[in-house]
Design a protein around this motif. Sequence first.
Motif, mmCIF file in Angstrom:
data_model
loop_
_atom_site.group_PDB
_atom_site.id
_atom_site.type_symbol
_atom_site.label_atom_id
_atom_site.label_comp_id
_atom_site.label_asym_id
_atom_site.label_seq_id
_atom_site.Cartn_x
_atom_site.Cartn_y
_atom_site.Cartn_z
ATOM 1 N N ILE A 103 38.843 35.105 41.227
ATOM 2 C CA ILE A 103 39.745 35.337 40.250
ATOM 3 C C ILE A 103 39.824 36.772 39.035
ATOM 4 O O ILE A 103 38.427 35.925 38.060
ATOM 5 N N VAL A 104 39.663 37.995 39.572
ATOM 6 C CA VAL A 104 39.370 39.225 38.432
ATOM 7 C C VAL A 104 40.698 38.919 37.386
ATOM 8 O O VAL A 104 41.999 38.870 38.055
ATOM 9 N N LEU A 105 40.749 38.650 36.303
ATOM 10 C CA LEU A 105 41.742 38.328 35.562
ATOM 11 C C LEU A 105 41.838 39.727 34.639
ATOM 12 O O LEU A 105 42.875 40.217 34.374
ATOM 13 N N ASP A 106 41.234 40.910 34.374
ATOM 14 C CA ASP A 106 41.127 41.795 33.575
ATOM 15 C C ASP A 106 40.031 42.806 34.244
ATOM 16 O O ASP A 106 38.974 42.246 34.149
ATOM 17 N N THR A 107 40.558 44.330 34.245
ATOM 18 C CA THR A 107 39.656 45.367 34.919
ATOM 19 C C THR A 107 40.010 46.324 33.962
ATOM 20 O O THR A 107 39.565 47.231 33.928
ATOM 21 N N THR A 108 40.502 46.195 32.503
ATOM 22 C CA THR A 108 40.402 47.331 31.214
ATOM 23 C C THR A 108 40.176 47.340 30.211
ATOM 24 O O THR A 108 40.340 47.545 29.488
ATOM 25 N N LEU A 109 39.735 45.655 29.969
ATOM 26 C CA LEU A 109 38.904 45.667 28.848
ATOM 27 C C LEU A 109 37.725 46.744 28.350
ATOM 28 O O LEU A 109 36.525 47.015 29.455
ATOM 29 N N GLU A 110 37.340 47.055 27.483
ATOM 30 C CA GLU A 110 36.383 47.399 26.744
ATOM 31 C C GLU A 110 34.773 46.513 26.013
ATOM 32 O O GLU A 110 35.104 45.956 25.229
ATOM 33 N N VAL A 111 33.353 46.379 27.256
ATOM 34 C CA VAL A 111 33.428 45.441 26.988
ATOM 35 C C VAL A 111 33.528 43.965 26.316
ATOM 36 O O VAL A 111 32.879 43.833 25.568
ATOM 37 N N PRO A 112 33.984 43.562 27.070
ATOM 38 C CA PRO A 112 34.310 42.327 27.029
ATOM 39 C C PRO A 112 33.739 41.233 27.886
ATOM 40 O O PRO A 112 33.287 40.269 28.244
#
Length: 396
Positions: A103-112
């Motif tokens: 599952i892709v939880l988030d794709t909006t983060l900066e270098v997570p």
Amino acid sequence: MTSIHKIHFFIVLTIFVTGCKEKTEKSDKPEALVQYDEPASTLPIERLNLPEGFKIEVYADSIDGARSMAMGDDGTLFVGTRNENTVYAIQDRDKDYKADRVIVLDTTLEVPNGIAFRNGSLYVAEVGRLLRYDNIESELDSLSEPKIVYDDYPTEFHHGWKYIAFGPDDKLYVPVGAPCNICDSTVVDERYATITRMDPDGRNREIYAKGVRNSVGFTWHPETKEMWFTDNGRDMLGDDIPPCELNRVTEPGQHFGYPFCHGGVVKDPEFGDQRPCSDFVPPVQALGAHVAPLGVKFYTGTMFPEKYKDYAFIAEHGSWNRSKKVGYRLAMVKLEDSKAVAYETFLDGWLDDESQEQFGRPVDILFLEDGSMLVSDDYGDAIYRVSYRDPALASN
């Protein structure tokens, strides 16, 4: 256009528009990006070398840029990334030690890059802020907005990606890398080139270790509870200096040398005249120059032979600033009374020494409840599982 052709045209147009609308509606909902019965990787893992009795398999594939790993209470493997800005949740629902849902939880983060799990919550470290996703394993398909734990750490990308973990004191440890190859950045902000720690809610933040150029992996000794961390040595001094480091923290506030001294013995050509190497804590083990050590873990399980509890396992991501590549392996440092007595290879083969081509770069290490080892690979986009079976039993 005849009436029949007009009818046909409008039917096709309606199907096209409806299809596009359905795709648009679905794209707004969190859903599994990759879902398979089990991994179907084409990575040439037969090239990988392990001691007798050990076996390596692909646990999950198509995990673009897989880096730091954390395990949830219900068995969900969370994986952070660096350049992909993505956080994954990976499940093995049938318990066969192969992922069957991603599952892709988030794709909006900066270098997570940095992730940690505590009391049902997933902590994710971006460059300048820390997020917390509460009740994460019950919300995998409908993620709630995260809470901001802090948003006031330095924002420089250079060495800004973070590895985070909770210590035995229930404090969250967060490194702040030097924003350069070599510089005395503490004159700008004393948090640079350090490892900091704080309460789970972000309060009581303090500097725990100083003179740390760029640590992207640390753990705690299972018996002494002391922190051990890897540190990446500076670049541009040639192929063989300075060494990267495996360090041990015996008390808060210790200084480990950067930018004045490297590896406990190498005086920096730019800053070395300001303070002697004797002022600083030397590494427990000087690692290979430019091997880029990242994840480090001690073995506490029962699957591997007993002798492996005397080793610190280190994921050496591999060099870029060298005429001939090194690293691209899992190394081991054997310890006796917290002193290093050997530095050896446990798993290699990702790099072809002759062609200098690689198909993988190990990043992080995590041990499962059965005692097997997971290894993340941000070049091969995979998670591997290393298991052991006694050769004498296997032959029966």
